[in-house]
Design a protein around this motif. Structure first.
Motif, short mmCIF file in Angstrom:
data_model
loop_
_atom_site.label_atom_id
_atom_site.label_comp_id
_atom_site.label_asym_id
_atom_site.label_seq_id
_atom_site.Cartn_x
_atom_site.Cartn_y
_atom_site.Cartn_z
N PHE A 132 -1.45 -14.86 4.22
CA PHE A 132 -1.72 -14.47 2.84
C PHE A 132 -2.69 -15.46 2.18
O PHE A 132 -3.56 -15.07 1.40
CB PHE A 132 -0.40 -14.43 2.06
N ALA A 172 -5.94 -11.24 -1.36
CA ALA A 172 -4.54 -10.97 -1.06
C ALA A 172 -3.76 -10.69 -2.34
O ALA A 172 -2.95 -9.77 -2.40
CB ALA A 172 -3.91 -12.14 -0.31
N LEU A 176 -2.01 -7.24 -3.23
CA LEU A 176 -0.59 -7.18 -3.56
C LEU A 176 -0.37 -6.52 -4.92
O LEU A 176 0.57 -5.73 -5.10
CB LEU A 176 0.01 -8.58 -3.54
N SER A 177 -1.24 -6.82 -5.88
CA SER A 177 -1.15 -6.21 -7.21
C SER A 177 -1.35 -4.70 -7.13
O SER A 177 -0.64 -3.92 -7.78
CB SER A 177 -2.18 -6.82 -8.16
N LEU A 179 -0.71 -2.81 -4.53
CA LEU A 179 0.46 -2.23 -3.87
C LEU A 179 1.64 -2.09 -4.83
O LEU A 179 2.32 -1.05 -4.85
CB LEU A 179 0.86 -3.11 -2.68
N ILE A 180 1.88 -3.13 -5.63
CA ILE A 180 2.99 -3.08 -6.58
C ILE A 180 2.73 -2.03 -7.65
O ILE A 180 3.62 -1.24 -8.00
CB ILE A 180 3.21 -4.47 -7.21
N ALA A 360 -0.33 -8.92 2.65
CA ALA A 360 0.23 -8.39 1.40
C ALA A 360 1.02 -7.11 1.66
O ALA A 360 2.09 -6.89 1.08
CB ALA A 360 -0.89 -8.14 0.39
N PHE A 363 4.24 -8.06 3.20
CA PHE A 363 5.14 -8.63 2.19
C PHE A 363 6.03 -7.53 1.60
O PHE A 363 7.24 -7.71 1.44
CB PHE A 363 4.33 -9.27 1.06
N ILE A 364 5.41 -6.41 1.26
CA ILE A 364 6.15 -5.30 0.66
C ILE A 364 7.17 -4.75 1.66
O ILE A 364 8.32 -4.47 1.31
CB ILE A 364 5.20 -4.18 0.20
N TYR A 367 10.04 -7.25 1.91
CA TYR A 367 10.91 -7.26 0.73
C TYR A 367 11.86 -6.07 0.72
O TYR A 367 13.04 -6.20 0.38
CB TYR A 367 10.06 -7.27 -0.55
#
Length: 530
Positions: A132, A172, A176-177, A179-180, A360, A363-364, A367
């Motif tokens: 990352f 990254a 990630l932003s 994806l969220i 990233a 990561f999802i 989690y």
């Protein structure tokens, strides 16, 4: 399979992006040619996906076999000799399937399976932290605590913060932003945002970022922070990447020992993954385990024949498939086709994808496998569920997947030995009048996870239009695994027009909306139904 393409196609793209770095990283960690990992991913998707009875499982090269492969290639003298062991390992897996060894998968307690999923989720996050931040000395797919570079999971993370790459970290964070935002907001705004998955958008943004900043001293992303797919110059150099087994060594005892080791470990990893993915499946479908062994054996024979690594069903790609909405095996097959097409037609484009963006995405995935709420839930179930759960997690984090599961299973067995090995149930047909089967299942005093296979088989064999009475009047201990089986069966019973009557000392209830809710009234010790 074609009825859910609107779900399977977007999911397959996500699995494709997850699979690329893992295929390459596992090959690198195994000391094998990078192309061998891609071959295993392609065959695992197309061939195993087509033959398997799993609706949402995805197969490919497995991180758990990397150490075995690395050792075997050196011990056997050549990669071609190792490929022969892969082929023979596939044949042994076929034998396992014909001998119906798949039943082993039913004898792993629920707490250990949940611990496996959670532990893998945590280790995915920990292992992706260096990638990352653009610090990538360790290959993707090396999930063991002690790494091939001599460091361990936590020392690598500490080193990362002294070697942060600004460009890789920035994209990254942007990825990630995206994806969220996509998962929590945009996916609820319209059909477009459900068809086009957030990971695809994040990867496209990552490629654009790399192109725009490639000449920047600060934000440029170095080549070792990008995907690295082999790029052949022409057709002959592409074909030269394939290797073939050395059948002249078929009498070599070392090769047969390696083959049996591969077959045993790959089969065990597959059965564990099947149990885990079936538990994650929103539709509660059950994978035929013996058919899965036959599919995996066929895949390993073909993979070894053309230069690929050993194949298993793998939880990282399978869970990414489930989380992305995959419904049928078409998702796994399409992901394999995408791998094949991409390595032939667009390897240079793939090599523009920053590894930090893929980190990233993972990561999802990690989690969602290791949500904090699950820890509280397992703790509240009592020590007989929570101790094997936490032991499995810590075992996976500080050793590797199979050792962690072995530790959790060992603790689970000790817990069960404190109780009993009595038979799980009696089953007899009371009446067949009026065209409706009337069946009474009386459970014994002690029912543990060892009885899962027998009870699951009996429930699945019940005909349509059945009236089932489950009698718990004499049952003092009912394992949480059995409760979850009943919960899943209640979901399928509605489709088969099966009515359920539950009789216990707590009362009698018809077609309970939730078995879990009914039994939650018990003491946390999970012992008594009285």
């Amino acid at each position: 399979m074609f009825n859910h393409l609107k779900n399977d196609l977007p999911a397959s793209i996500v699995v494709f992006f997850v699979a690329i770095p893992l295929c390459l990283g596992i090959a690198l960690a195994s000391g094998a040619p990078l192309f061998s990992g891609l071959i295993a991913g392609i065959i695992g998707g197309i061939v195993v996906g087509a033959l398997s009875g799993s609706h949402i499982g995805v197969s490919g090269p497995a991180a758990g076999l990397a150490a075995i492969v690395l050792t075997a290639i050196g011990a056997l003298g050549s990669f071609e000799n190792f490929l022969l062991a892969v082929v023979l390992g596939g044949v042994i897996q076929l034998v396992f399937g014909f001998l119906k060894a798949g039943v082993i998968g039913y004898y792993f307690p629920s707490s250990v399976i949940k611990g496996m999923l959670t532990g893998i989720g945590i280790i995915i996050i920990l292992k992706q932290i260096p990638h990352f931040f653009g610090y990538d000395p360790d290959p993707e797919g090396d999930f063991a605590f002690f790494q091939v570079d001599g460091k361990n999971t936590f020392s690598e993370i500490i080193d990362t913060f002294n070697n942060i790459s600004p460009g890789a970290t920035l994209i990254a964070i942007i990825g990630l932003s995206i994806l969220i935002l996509w998962d929590s907001v945009l996916s609820k705004k319209g059909r477009f945002f459900r068809l086009v998955q957030g990971p695809l958008v994040a990867v496209i943004v990552g490629i654009v970022f790399y192109i725009l900043t490639r000449d920047s001293e600060i934000f440029g992303i170095a080549a070792n922070h990008l995907v690295s797919v082999p790029v052949p110059e022409d057709a002959s150099s592409f074909l030269a990447q394939f290797s073939f087994p050395n059948f002249g060594e078929i009498g070599n005892t070392e090769i047969w020992i390696t083959a049996f080791t591969i077959a045993l470990v790959a089969s065990l990893e597959t059965l564990l993954c099947v149990e885990a993915t079936d538990r994650l499946d929103p539709d509660k479908r059950v994978t035929p385990t013996n058919r899965e062994l036959l599919a995996q054996g066929t895949g390993n024979i073909l993979s070894g024949m053309i230069g690929g690594l050993p194949i298993t069903q793998v939880i990282v790609r399978s869970s990414a498939n489930i989380q992305s909405g995959g419904k049928t095996k078409m998702s796994a097959i399409i992901h394999g086709l995408l791998l094949l097409i991409s390595v032939i037609l667009i390897p240079r484009l793939l090599n523009m994808i920053p590894l930090s963006v893929l980190a990233a995405i993972l990561f999802i995935v990690g989690y969602k496998l290791a949500k904090p709420s699950l820890f509280k839930k397992m703790y509240n179930l009592g020590w007989k569920q929570s101790i094997p759960f936490f032991v499995t997690i810590f075992g996976i984090i500080f050793t590797d997947l199979l050792v962690g599961i072995g530790l959790g299973l060992g603790v689970g067995i000790v817990v069960i030995l404190l109780k009993s090995y009595q038979n799980s149930h009696f089953l007899h047909i009371e009446d067949k009048s009026n065209g409706k089967h009337k069946i009474k299942m009386t459970l014994a005093e002690e029912v543990t996870f060892f009885n899962k296979g027998a009870i699951l088989k009996e429930l699945d064999s019940l005909p349509r239009d059945t009236y089932l009475e489950i009698n718990l009047l004499n049952t003092r201990y009912l394992d949480n695994d059995i409760i979850e089986i009943l919960e899943d069966f209640a979901f399928k019973a509605k489709e088969r027009n099966i009515d359920i009557k539950l009789v216990s000392k707590r009362g009698t209830v018809e077609n309970p909306s939730s078995f879990i809710a009914f039994f939650e009234k018990r003491p946390k010790s999970n012992l008594s139904l009285n």
